[in-house]
Design an enzyme around this catalytic site. Structure first.
Site, PDB file in Angstrom:
ATOM      1  N   SER A 191      46.762  38.632  26.367  1.00 19.98           N
ATOM      2  CA  SER A 191      48.115  38.778  26.910  1.00 19.98           C
ATOM      3  C   SER A 191      48.083  38.705  28.431  1.00 19.98           C
ATOM      4  O   SER A 191      47.022  38.826  29.052  1.00 19.98           O
ATOM      5  CB  SER A 191      48.743  40.117  26.467  1.00 19.98           C
ATOM      6  OG  SER A 191      48.050  41.199  27.050  1.00 19.98           O
ATOM      7  N   LEU A 225      48.020  38.233  32.401  1.00 20.10           N
ATOM      8  CA  LEU A 225      47.205  37.447  33.324  1.00 20.10           C
ATOM      9  C   LEU A 225      45.922  36.961  32.670  1.00 20.10           C
ATOM     10  O   LEU A 225      45.456  35.856  32.939  1.00 20.10           O
ATOM     11  CB  LEU A 225      46.876  38.285  34.566  1.00 20.10           C
ATOM     12  CG  LEU A 225      48.067  38.836  35.362  1.00 20.10           C
ATOM     13  CD1 LEU A 225      47.575  39.602  36.587  1.00 20.10           C
ATOM     14  CD2 LEU A 225      49.021  37.729  35.769  1.00 20.10           C
ATOM     15  N   ASP A 230      39.820  41.680  23.666  1.00 18.41           N
ATOM     16  CA  ASP A 230      41.073  42.427  23.703  1.00 18.41           C
ATOM     17  C   ASP A 230      41.091  43.424  22.549  1.00 18.41           C
ATOM     18  O   ASP A 230      40.334  43.274  21.578  1.00 18.41           O
ATOM     19  CB  ASP A 230      42.271  41.468  23.586  1.00 18.41           C
ATOM     20  CG  ASP A 230      43.543  42.036  24.195  1.00 18.41           C
ATOM     21  OD1 ASP A 230      43.929  41.581  25.286  1.00 18.41           O
ATOM     22  OD2 ASP A 230      44.152  42.940  23.582  1.00 18.41           O
ATOM     23  N   VAL A 267      37.666  48.615  26.397  1.00 17.15           N
ATOM     24  CA  VAL A 267      36.888  48.753  27.629  1.00 17.15           C
ATOM     25  C   VAL A 267      36.599  50.204  27.989  1.00 17.15           C
ATOM     26  O   VAL A 267      35.856  50.478  28.946  1.00 17.15           O
ATOM     27  CB  VAL A 267      37.578  48.047  28.821  1.00 17.15           C
ATOM     28  CG1 VAL A 267      37.672  46.555  28.559  1.00 17.15           C
ATOM     29  CG2 VAL A 267      38.935  48.656  29.116  1.00 17.15           C
ATOM     30  N   SER A 288      44.999  44.818  42.914  1.00 19.93           N
ATOM     31  CA  SER A 288      46.458  44.888  42.996  1.00 19.93           C
ATOM     32  C   SER A 288      46.856  45.100  44.449  1.00 19.93           C
ATOM     33  O   SER A 288      46.069  45.618  45.253  1.00 19.93           O
ATOM     34  CB  SER A 288      46.985  46.052  42.149  1.00 19.93           C
ATOM     35  OG  SER A 288      48.330  46.347  42.456  1.00 19.93           O
ATOM     36  N   TYR A 321      46.461  54.726  40.072  1.00 16.60           N
ATOM     37  CA  TYR A 321      46.414  53.266  40.044  1.00 16.60           C
ATOM     38  C   TYR A 321      45.844  52.717  41.347  1.00 16.60           C
ATOM     39  O   TYR A 321      44.949  51.862  41.343  1.00 16.60           O
ATOM     40  CB  TYR A 321      47.811  52.719  39.802  1.00 16.60           C
ATOM     41  CG  TYR A 321      47.858  51.220  39.616  1.00 16.60           C
ATOM     42  CD1 TYR A 321      47.199  50.612  38.550  1.00 16.60           C
ATOM     43  CD2 TYR A 321      48.579  50.409  40.485  1.00 16.60           C
ATOM     44  CE1 TYR A 321      47.243  49.234  38.370  1.00 16.60           C
ATOM     45  CE2 TYR A 321      48.633  49.035  40.310  1.00 16.60           C
ATOM     46  CZ  TYR A 321      47.961  48.460  39.254  1.00 16.60           C
ATOM     47  OH  TYR A 321      48.014  47.094  39.088  1.00 16.60           O
ATOM     48  N   LYS A 360      42.325  50.548  41.773  1.00 18.52           N
ATOM     49  CA  LYS A 360      42.325  49.180  42.302  1.00 18.52           C
ATOM     50  C   LYS A 360      41.708  49.105  43.699  1.00 18.52           C
ATOM     51  O   LYS A 360      41.087  48.101  44.068  1.00 18.52           O
ATOM     52  CB  LYS A 360      43.752  48.621  42.314  1.00 18.52           C
ATOM     53  CG  LYS A 360      44.351  48.448  40.915  1.00 18.52           C
ATOM     54  CD  LYS A 360      43.510  47.536  40.040  1.00 18.52           C
ATOM     55  CE  LYS A 360      44.168  47.235  38.708  1.00 18.52           C
ATOM     56  NZ  LYS A 360      43.381  46.315  37.870  1.00 18.52           N
ATOM     57  N   PHE A 367      53.933  40.638  38.973  1.00 17.96           N
ATOM     58  CA  PHE A 367      53.791  39.442  38.150  1.00 17.96           C
ATOM     59  C   PHE A 367      54.449  39.665  36.802  1.00 17.96           C
ATOM     60  O   PHE A 367      54.497  40.785  36.290  1.00 17.96           O
ATOM     61  CB  PHE A 367      52.308  39.092  37.963  1.00 17.96           C
ATOM     62  CG  PHE A 367      51.789  38.120  38.991  1.00 17.96           C
ATOM     63  CD1 PHE A 367      51.502  36.812  38.661  1.00 17.96           C
ATOM     64  CD2 PHE A 367      51.630  38.523  40.309  1.00 17.96           C
ATOM     65  CE1 PHE A 367      51.054  35.908  39.611  1.00 17.96           C
ATOM     66  CE2 PHE A 367      51.180  37.635  41.276  1.00 17.96           C
ATOM     67  CZ  PHE A 367      50.889  36.319  40.925  1.00 17.96           C
TER      68      PHE A 367
END
Length: 284
Positions: A15, A17, A36, A60, A176, A189, A193, A222
Site C-alpha cells: 500500500s 508509498l 507487508d 516489522v 518525513s 513520530y 523519523k 502525500f
C-alpha cells in the site's frame, strides 16, 4: 545501479508509498519482494504485477518475522537468478491514534474513534506522555527500519558488484518532514523519523567498503489511506503550508525519486526532502 534484473526488498509494499515503489521498479524491469502484514492486499498486488513480484507476510515489530521474510526473499532470488540490489523499508506509522486507521494491527477502521489525538508530552489534563505509545511508534518506524536493513544487508553485501566502481546495492530509507519541523503532538513520530535521518550518514560510512549506498527520502503530505481519513480542515491547513504545488504529493512522485536514487550512483549519504517547499507550522 541498473534496476533491470535486480531484486529489491520493500516493506510496507502492499500500500501507499511502498506499493508505488514496487510498481515503479517492476515497470523498470526489476523484481520485488513485497513485505507487508496485509495478505489480501499483497496477494492482489502480486496477481496484478505478475512473476516479477513475490509476497511475504512480515511484521516489522518482530525480528523473527523479518528474518523469515528476508530468508524467503533470498530463496526466491536463488530461483529467479535476479540478485539482490537493495532494500526500501517503507513500513511505518504516524502517531498511536492513527495506527488503527492504517490497519497495522489488523483492526477495523471503525475501531478508531479519535484520529486526531496526538502524542504530546503532557495532555490537556496534565498527564504524561504514555511511553507504551512512544515505544510503539519508535519500534515500528526506527527499530523496524534498522532491523530490516541490517538483515537484508547481510545478503546484499555478498552479491557481485554491478559496476566497475564496485557498487553492490542501495538502501533507501523513509523519513518525513516532521524530522525537521515536527508539529505540536508529534513527539514520537518526529523522534522516530529524526533518528532515521540522523543515521543516514553513519550508515553510509559503515557500508562504503561494501559498495552499498544509503539515501533517505523525507516526504511531507502525500496521498495515502491515512491522509484520506483527514478532515477537509486539517488537509487544507497542511496544503496551505506548501509553497508549490499546493497539494498532497502523489505516491508515484515519491517512487520516481526512489528510482532515481537507485540509478544515480553519486547520490549517497544524504537526506532528500520531497515536500513542495513545505515547512510545517507549529500547529494547524
Amino acid at each position: 545501479m541498473k534496476i533491470e534484473g535486480r531484486t529489491f526488498i520493500i516493506s510496507g509494499g502492499a500500500s501507499g508509498l511502498g506499493q508505488a515503489c514496487v510498481e515503479t521498479l517492476v515497470e523498470a524491469g526489476g523484481y520485488v519482494a513485497v513485505l507487508d502484514m496485509n495478505e489480501e492486499n499483497g496477494a492482489e498486488l502480486v496477481s496484478k504485477l505478475g512473476s516479477q513480484t513475490k509476497f511475504f507476510v512480515c511484521n516489522v515489530l518482530e525480528t523473527e518475522s523479518i528474518r523469515a521474510a528476508v530468508d524467503g526473499a533470498v530463496e526466491w532470488v536463488k530461483k529467479t537468478g535476479k540478485p539482490l540490489g537493495g532494500v526500501i523499508p517503507a513500513a511505518g506509522v504516524s502517531t498511536p491514534a492513527t495506527v488503527r486507521i492504517r490497519g497495522f494491527l489488523g483492526e477495523k477502521q471503525s475501531t478508531c474513534h479519535n484520529m486526531l489525538t496526538m502524542d504530546q508530552m503532557l495532555d490537556r489534563d496534565g498527564n504524561a506522555l504514555d511511553l507504551s505509545d512512544f515505544d510503539f511508534v519508535m519500534n515500528v518506524n526506527l527499530r523496524g527500519t534498522i532491523d530490516l536493513v541490517r538483515q537484508s544487508l547481510v545478503h546484499i553485501a555478498k552479491t557481485e558488484p554491478t559496476r566497475p566502481d564496485g557498487e553492490r546495492g542501495v538502501v533507501i530509507m523513509v523519513a518525513s518532514s516532521a524530522a525537521f519541523d515536527g508539529q505540536k503532538g508529534q513527539v514520537s513520530y518526529s523522534a522516530s523519523k529524526g533518528a532515521v535521518t540522523a543515521m543516514t550518514l553513519p550508515m553510509t560510512r559503515d557500508l562504503a567498503r561494501y559498495g552499498v549506498r544509503v539515501i533517505t527520502i523525507a516526504p511531507s503530505l502525500f496521498e495515502s489511506r491515512m491522509t484520506s481519513m483527514m478532515s477537509d480542515k486539517v488537509r487544507g491547513s497542511l496544503e496551505k503550508a506548501m509553497e508549490f504545488p499546493r497539494r498532497a504529493g502523489q505516491p508515484a512522485e515519491f517512487a520516481a525519486l526512489a528510482k532515481h536514487a537507485i540509478e544515480n550512483a553519486m547520490l549517497n549519504g544524504t537526506v532528500l526532502r520531497l515536500d513542495g517547499g513545505m515547512r510545517m507550522p507549529s500547529k494547524m
